[in-house]
Scaffold this motif. Sequence first.
Motif, PDB file in Angstrom:
ATOM      1  N   HIS A   1      -3.244   1.219  -6.175  1.00 26.90           N
ATOM      2  CA  HIS A   1      -3.305   0.727  -4.797  1.00 26.90           C
ATOM      3  C   HIS A   1      -2.291   1.417  -3.878  1.00 26.90           C
ATOM      4  O   HIS A   1      -2.435   1.363  -2.660  1.00 26.90           O
ATOM      5  CB  HIS A   1      -3.080  -0.788  -4.768  1.00 26.90           C
TER       6      HIS A   1
ATOM      7  N   GLU B   1       0.836  -1.197   0.000  1.00 26.94           N
ATOM      8  CA  GLU B   1       0.000   0.000   0.000  1.00 26.94           C
ATOM      9  C   GLU B   1       0.874   1.253   0.000  1.00 26.94           C
ATOM     10  O   GLU B   1       0.406   2.340  -0.304  1.00 26.94           O
ATOM     11  CB  GLU B   1      -0.896   0.025   1.231  1.00 26.94           C
TER      12      GLU B   1
ATOM     13  N   LYS C   1      -0.797   4.195  -1.751  1.00 32.26           N
ATOM     14  CA  LYS C   1      -1.286   5.408  -1.098  1.00 32.26           C
ATOM     15  C   LYS C   1      -0.158   6.388  -0.791  1.00 32.26           C
ATOM     16  O   LYS C   1      -0.390   7.581  -0.669  1.00 32.26           O
ATOM     17  CB  LYS C   1      -2.002   5.046   0.204  1.00 32.26           C
TER      18      LYS C   1
ATOM     19  N   ARG D   1      -2.700   8.241  -7.271  1.00 31.69           N
ATOM     20  CA  ARG D   1      -3.408   8.473  -6.007  1.00 31.69           C
ATOM     21  C   ARG D   1      -2.472   8.585  -4.810  1.00 31.69           C
ATOM     22  O   ARG D   1      -2.907   8.925  -3.717  1.00 31.69           O
ATOM     23  CB  ARG D   1      -4.410   7.346  -5.756  1.00 31.69           C
TER      24      ARG D   1
END
Length: 193
Positions: free
Chosen positions: A121, A77, A123, A159
Amino acid sequence: MRVLVVYAHPVETSFCAALHRCVVSTLADGGNAVDDCDLYAEGFDPVLSRAERIGYHDVPGNRAAVAAHVERLIAAEALVLVFPVWNFGFPAILKGWFDRVFLPGVSFVMRDGKVVPNLFHLKRIVAVTTYGGSRLRAILAGDPPRRIVMRVLRATAPRARIRHHALYDMSRADQARRSAFLERTRMLMETIR
């Protein structure tokens, strides 16, 4: 959070090794699941072979030679890179990791001849690095490692919050400056949850 730490330095007594230990221990103490990938200790081969280049766009067959590293990246992540800047670039072993692991179908996909990001995925992406020269020298050289982290990695993981955390002028950094940077690194790692 599941964090993949990719470390690239061959000397266990280096300041970069101290940064690596700080990163891993702080992340683990914060309750993160840490996958510590020491490229030198694992004997990662950075050379993209002829066969790999020929099959580069053959998804998913292009993963075969580095399947374990691809799975580690996909499971993460957050991605934390710990490395020195040598000759205004990544160590060869880390550059080879990008060349062999950030493949079509992994970090990006091709759609109608256009590159589309694929690491949705992730972050967080953090680069913890040291430069032998000053920030001014790095700027005059275009600071390629910073640009790659802040622009190219962002293009694969749109993202993710991205941070380039660097100690410039390492060649003249005294113990107080190194200690302060280690403390700032620890504090930065505490924000990854």
